[in-house]
Design a protein around this motif. Structure first.
Motif, short mmCIF file in Angstrom:
data_model
loop_
_atom_site.label_atom_id
_atom_site.label_comp_id
_atom_site.label_asym_id
_atom_site.label_seq_id
_atom_site.Cartn_x
_atom_site.Cartn_y
_atom_site.Cartn_z
N ILE A 80 0.84 -1.20 0.00
CA ILE A 80 0.00 0.00 0.00
C ILE A 80 0.88 1.25 0.00
CG2 ILE A 80 -1.64 1.35 1.37
CD1 ILE A 80 -2.77 -1.38 2.36
N ASP A 81 1.92 1.24 0.80
CA ASP A 81 2.79 2.41 0.88
C ASP A 81 3.52 2.68 -0.43
OD1 ASP A 81 2.01 2.97 3.46
OD2 ASP A 81 3.70 1.92 4.40
N THR A 82 3.86 1.62 -1.19
CA THR A 82 4.47 1.87 -2.49
C THR A 82 3.50 2.57 -3.42
OG1 THR A 82 3.86 -0.28 -3.52
CG2 THR A 82 5.93 -0.18 -2.25
N GLY A 199 0.12 -0.79 -6.53
CA GLY A 199 1.45 -0.68 -5.96
C GLY A 199 2.52 -1.22 -6.88
N THR A 200 3.72 -1.41 -6.32
CA THR A 200 4.87 -1.81 -7.15
C THR A 200 5.58 -3.07 -6.65
OG1 THR A 200 6.43 -0.43 -5.90
CG2 THR A 200 5.29 0.61 -7.75
N ILE A 201 5.11 -3.65 -5.55
CA ILE A 201 5.73 -4.87 -5.01
C ILE A 201 4.63 -5.87 -4.72
CG2 ILE A 201 7.67 -3.60 -4.00
CD1 ILE A 201 6.30 -3.92 -1.25
N GLY A 202 5.01 -7.02 -4.16
CA GLY A 202 4.02 -7.99 -3.73
C GLY A 202 3.24 -8.59 -4.90
N THR A 203 1.94 -8.34 -4.93
CA THR A 203 1.07 -8.95 -5.94
C THR A 203 1.07 -8.19 -7.26
OG1 THR A 203 -0.87 -7.70 -5.18
CG2 THR A 203 -0.46 -9.83 -4.13
N ALA A 204 1.70 -7.01 -7.32
CA ALA A 204 1.71 -6.22 -8.55
C ALA A 204 2.46 -6.97 -9.64
CB ALA A 204 2.35 -4.86 -8.30
N LYS A 205 1.82 -7.07 -10.82
CA LYS A 205 2.40 -7.84 -11.92
C LYS A 205 2.46 -7.00 -13.19
CE LYS A 205 1.05 -12.44 -10.24
NZ LYS A 205 0.62 -11.97 -8.92
N ALA A 206 3.58 -7.14 -13.90
CA ALA A 206 3.76 -6.45 -15.18
C ALA A 206 2.67 -6.91 -16.17
CB ALA A 206 5.14 -6.77 -15.75
N PRO A 207 2.23 -6.00 -17.06
CA PRO A 207 2.78 -4.66 -17.31
C PRO A 207 2.11 -3.55 -16.49
CG PRO A 207 1.19 -5.18 -19.02
CD PRO A 207 1.24 -6.38 -18.11
#
Length: 323
Positions: A80-82, A199-207
């Motif tokens: 969340i913070d990301t 966000g940008t970490i954890g469950t976040a997936k490209a693209p």
């Protein structure tokens, strides 16, 4: 619904905001009247009839409602913070990739003077982390707003005149997110983001792993339309912003500059705008004209947040509501 429609990361951006907008226009006379008033104010700002008066940076309290069916979907506070950090970079034009805006448009890059922070006080005046967590039996949500109600498997909104509500959940049908334009019901006011696009970490997936889906949807929440004008692939639509070139529909993926449509050469589409449909890595700017619409929004339908924003963000807070 086929499992493939539910599970996995969408290959192309899909936003449900325009569908929600049309549904509310069809269902609610009050929404139609509110929207007319809001657009009249935006027009007054755009034409100079009314001038922005805000000089300070506004800090917007955010509550993030994590609605999860399983542990994977229960994104962490760190994730969340990301996302909050991305919003603060994007809306202040301090994002590192803003340098990739083509030179011809560098002068149009705008600082919205908006910063976001997790709420530190809940609606009852108690300390909070600005995060609620709810385990649900719902496999996936759509853009029908069910995620915004505890009775429908989601989580109830906090007062929309005091907080930006963000719901994070599993969305179906390849939907990355959606927002409600200002002027709609307070009980459904806010933005919804699929958990793999947040966000940008954890469950976040490209693209869609750079937090730009939330930037895009908050743009809608602040009364910005898609840059392509939502007229299909025609050239007759508009986003009501004078400094964004007219373009034929939305762009996907990572286009190369210039990408010319609607006789808008030599520079073509402003596909790197947050309100297009490109991948996260390819969008990195708002324009002055767009931020003028945001100013009108803050002076009108979102003016309650100007008061709520006076609460300074805390450096620490107690644990959030766990489920």
């Amino acid at each position: 619904m086929d499992t493939a429609d539910i599970v996995g990361t969408p290959a192309r951006r899909r936003c449900g905001t325009e569908d929600v907008h049309r549904r509310l226009l069809n269902e609610s006379l009050n929404y139609r009247l509110n929207r007319a008033s809001i657009e009249n104010l935006a027009f007054a700002f755009a034409t100079g009839e009314q001038q922005p008066t805000r000089t300070e940076v506004v800090h917007i309290p955010v509550v993030v409602h994590i609605v999860h069916q399983n542990d994977e979907q229960n994104v962490s506070d760190e994730q969340i913070d990301t996302q909050i950090a991305v919003l603060n970079d994007d809306f202040r034009a301090t994002n590192a990739d803003v340098k990739h805006v083509p030179p011809v448009w560098q002068g149009l890059v705008a600082d919205a003077r908006l910063e976001f922070h997790r709420a530190t006080v809940d609606p009852d005046g108690n300390p909070t982390t600005g995060v609620t967590r709810r385990r649900t039996d719902v496999r996936a949500f759509s853009d029908d707003d069910a995620v915004k109600f505890t009775a429908r498997g989601g989580a109830d909104a906090w007062p929309a005149d005091r907080y930006l509500n963000i719901w994070v959940c599993q969305l179906s049908g390849g939907l990355l997110g959606y927002a409600q334009f200002p002027g709609g019901p307070p009980s459904t006011d806010g933005v919804v983001i699929t958990y793999t696009g947040f966000g940008t970490i954890g469950t976040a997936k490209a693209p869609f792993d750079r937090g730009r889906t939330t930037t895009h949807e908050i743009g809608h929440w602040l009364n910005l339309f898609h840059i392509g004008g939502d007229d299909g692939t025609g050239c007759s639509g508009t986003d009501f912003v004078s400094d964004t070139p007219n373009q034929a529909g939305q762009n996907f993926g990572t286009p190369a500059f210039p990408s010319i449509t609607c006789n808008n050469g030599p520079n073509g589409d402003m596909f790197m705008n947050y309100m297009d449909y490109t991948d996260d890595v390819a969008m990195f700017m708002f324009t002055h004209g767009q931020i003028l619409r945001v100013e009108a929004c803050l002076a009108g339908p979102r003016q309650g947040l100007m008061t709520a924003a006076g609460r300074a963000p805390a450096t620490s807070a107690p644990a959030g509501n766990e489920a």
